[in-house]
Design an enzyme around this catalytic site. Structure first.
Site, PDB file in Angstrom:
ATOM      1  N   ARG A  96       0.865  -1.194   0.000  1.00 47.98           N
ATOM      2  CA  ARG A  96       0.000   0.000   0.000  1.00 47.98           C
ATOM      3  C   ARG A  96       0.893   1.233   0.000  1.00 47.98           C
ATOM      4  NH1 ARG A  96      -2.508   0.854   5.434  1.00 47.98           N
ATOM      5  NH2 ARG A  96      -1.065   2.611   5.535  1.00 47.98           N
ATOM      6  N   HIS A 101      -3.519   4.857   4.730  1.00 49.38           N
ATOM      7  CA  HIS A 101      -4.755   4.066   4.726  1.00 49.38           C
ATOM      8  C   HIS A 101      -5.891   4.834   4.054  1.00 49.38           C
ATOM      9  CE1 HIS A 101      -8.109   1.647   6.105  1.00 49.38           C
ATOM     10  NE2 HIS A 101      -8.604   2.691   6.743  1.00 49.38           N
ATOM     11  N   TYR A 127       3.952   5.724  11.370  1.00 51.81           N
ATOM     12  CA  TYR A 127       4.227   4.322  11.704  1.00 51.81           C
ATOM     13  C   TYR A 127       5.144   3.606  10.725  1.00 51.81           C
ATOM     14  CZ  TYR A 127       0.139   3.928   8.595  1.00 51.81           C
ATOM     15  OH  TYR A 127      -0.741   4.043   7.552  1.00 51.81           O
TER      16      TYR A 127
END
Lengths: 342, 335
Positions: A253, A257, A266
């Site tokens: 990805r 998100h 993160y």
């Protein structure tokens, strides 16, 4: 399964025609364009939310090519823009969802990317991870029960979803009843901020297949042809009464998100940059050019066409009205809504 | 009663009524699928579907894995794809793992797809106490679900209602949670009309007419309320008992008509008092008919403890009884 090395090896086509290869590539370009548009619209303050599929383009375009339109059923999750485009949703329908317009299939009720189209065989789903998988299995049961030979259900999810109880329950039931069901896991290594190693101790998800009593395989989801071959193989098996499969495509990805997420909290920029080097869109473009399936002029024309289509879809959807306030009260039950009956 | 195609009837208990109705549904429509734990070879733990598997086959009577979320979830998928599943949760207490599938999925599919998809699903489950079922085989679950638009909840008390309401639930284009009080299964017998008939969901029934107090209830407690009212009748006091039958939608007219006549309202249910069905009925009557009342609305319900215990005194303390009901009714009539 034979592996296709996109850059150096021979292009094993698995029966795909030049036109199908071009269609896969066009789908990938369209996904990226629509993804970018969603994020742009969010940053312009025109829409409250967008989700991106960047890094999933090859996997989804390849998988969609193995879907039989008008016959198979798709139970997707929210990062399946390319799959939904590939099975027949138009950019206009995607934009209706992003803008939450009244004309949208769900009437502007659901979050963007929660596509639904009974006509396209695309089941309505919620944001609750794995909740759609029993539905997919129930639909597969209905196909088998009615003797709808040659039809199958393709269900998808991310790697994080495989931690849910309903993921397990669905796999188990599908295997017990040998249903025409394919579980396609799009393993992009991140469940919002939770990495794979915190999600599971055995990171090869496909290996769980044996535990349920079904075949499984893992494929390179950056390669649309390898993806197509794996999904086609599993879907053909399901369609011919061979039962369910668990197939896992590895991808990544690239974006956060969603527009509400900052992935730099993160994971490092270096990690994402490193993965960008393997971006499936330019990689597949290079293969098609190298093999003479497209010319640079073709690619330029396709990019232009995809941009035009995205612009038209954006303008058309944006110009439409929201649902009316009174639409809040419809479709609670069949007929009029009344908590008390008089 | 909406449609009765026969004037003859058969005496049966509630469990026999469920069985007869399911049998008829399976025979009449091959889209109907029964799925749940032990519903096949064993015929469910109450033997409701005994011998169904022999007649209708394993494809239509599915012994599922022990996995309640997927029992409901798979039934949702079947319903979305055109079948008419009847899912069974073996005991209502086991329904919690499927809570999201009922509340988050089944109840919202029509709404979230703007009517494009529907979910014609029945979830049957035995509930209720008085059978020494302890914590995990005795709960009432209705208040956890009746808050949810998109879901219908039915709780019949008498065998004729069991059949008519279950037929309606099966015919209904939306998800219906069908609650069967397990103590009434074999205890309650009555005439059940032969042939196919339906009773509309959302219509209460006056089970005993009276003039001085309205008692609203459902499930097992309807029977106890009638018993209590009959005791009071011998004392010259007149109590009306309304059997709700459907908890959602609920019959506003029946409740208000009765309250305006008797001017007093008591709601009796087995579920906990706090946030229970009685709270909603009480609020509705306070909004609609406060100045028709001659006494405060009262609720007789379970104390707010997590469950009835296994030991008899703990069960009896948790539950009401005809005697407890009669005492409250007497106080209210004389208020």
């Amino acid at each position: 399964m034979a592996t296709t090395d996109l850059r150096t090896g021979g292009l094993e086509r698995h029966g795909l025609s030049d036109q199908q290869l071009r269609d896969i590539f066009r789908n990938m370009l369209l996904q990226r364009q629509l993804d970018n548009r969603g994020f742009q619209l969010n940053r312009q303050g025109k829409v409250p939310f967008a989700l991106g599929s960047e890094g999933h383009e090859a996997l989804q375009a390849g998988a969609a090519m193995a879907f039989n339109r008008g016959s198979d059923i798709l139970a997707p999750y929210y990062r399946d823009l390319g799959l939904c485009l590939g099975i027949g949703l138009s950019p206009y329908e995607i934009m209706l969802s992003i803008f939450a317009r009244a004309e949208d299939h769900n009437g502007g009720r659901q979050f963007p990317n929660h596509y639904s189209s009974k006509q396209a065989g695309l089941m309505s789903f919620s944001s609750i991870l794995a909740a759609h998988l029993p539905h997919a299995v129930g639909a597969a049961y209905a196909l088998k029960y009615r003797g709808d030979d040659g039809r199958a259900v393709l269900a998808t999810c991310g790697d994080g979803t495989t931690s849910e109880g309903e993921w397990h329950e669905s796999m188990n039931f599908a295997a017990v009843h040998k249903l025409p069901f394919v579980m396609l896991v799009e393993n992009n290594e991140w469940a919002i901020s939770t990495p794979l190693e915190k999600q599971m101790a055995q990171p090869e998800i496909w290996k769980r297949a044996e535990g349920y009593g079904m075949p499984g395989c893992r494929f390179n989801g950056f390669d649309p042809i390898e993806t197509y071959a794996a999904v086609k193989n599993a879907m053909d098996r399901a369609r011919s009464g061979g039962g369910p499969s668990l197939i896992e495509g590895t991808c990544y990805r690239y974006l956060a998100h969603s527009t509400d997420d900052n992935d730099m909290t993160y994971r490092t920029r270096e990690e994402v940059s490193e993965r960008r080097k393997h971006d499936p869109v330019p990689a597949f473009e290079a293969v098609l050019l190298e093999r003479g399936i497209v010319t640079p002029q073709d690619v330029a024309a396709m990019r232009k066409d995809v941009l035009r289509e995205t612009n038209e879809a954006t303008d058309a959807a944006e110009a439409l009205p929201y649902p009316k306030a009174e639409d809040l009260y419809t479709h609670v039950y069949e007929g009029a809504w009344q908590p008390w009956q008089s | 009663m909406a449609v009765v195609s026969s004037t003859s009837s058969t005496v049966m208990n509630n469990v026999e009524a469920v069985r007869a109705t399911l049998y008829e549904a399976m025979r009449n429509d091959d889209r109907t699928i029964i799925l749940g734990e032990d519903v096949g070879a064993r015929g469910n733990v109450f033997l409701i579907t005994k011998d169904f598997i022999g007649e209708f086959g394993e494809a239509r009577v599915i012994d599922t894995p022990i996995a309640e979320a997927s029992i409901v979830g798979i039934a949702v998928g079947m319903a979305m794809e055109g079948l008419r599943p009847i899912a069974e949760i073996q005991f209502a207490d086991f329904i919690y793992p499927s809570f999201n599938q009922i509340v988050g999925e089944a109840a919202k599919i029509r709404y979230r797809s703007n009517g494009e998809y529907t979910c014609p699903l029945v979830i049957r489950t035995p509930y209720g106490g008085g059978v020494r079922g302890a914590l995990s085989h005795s709960v009432s679950i209705e208040a956890l679900f009746y808050h949810v638009p998109g879901l219908k909840i039915v709780a019949p008390s008498f065998p004729d209602d069991v059949k008519g309401l279950l037929n309606s639930a099966i015919d209904d284009p939306d998800p219906v949670l069908f609650l069967e009080h397990k103590k009434t299964y074999r205890l309650i017998k009555g005439e059940v009309p032969d042939g196919h008939y339906t009773i509309p969901l959302g219509k209460a029934r006056v089970r005993k007419a009276g003039a001085q107090l309205t008692v609203v209830s459902y499930g097992l407690y309807v029977h106890w309320a009638i018993e209590a009212a009959e005791r009071l009748e011998k004392e010259g006091l007149s109590v009306e008992v309304i059997d709700l039958r459907s908890i959602r939608p609920m019959d506003k007219t029946a409740i208000l008509d009765s309250v305006r006549k008797t001017r007093k309202l008591l709601i009796v249910h087995e579920d906990n008092k706090f946030g229970g069905v009685g709270a909603e009925i009480g609020a509705m009557v306070a909004e609609e008919a406060l100045f028709d009342l001659d006494a405060p609305i009262r609720r007789l319900a379970a104390p707010d403890v997590p469950a009835m215990g296994y030991a008899l005194p703990l069960e009896e303390e948790y539950m009401s009884s005809p005697a407890k009901m009669a005492e409250t009714m007497r106080e209210m009539v004389k208020f």
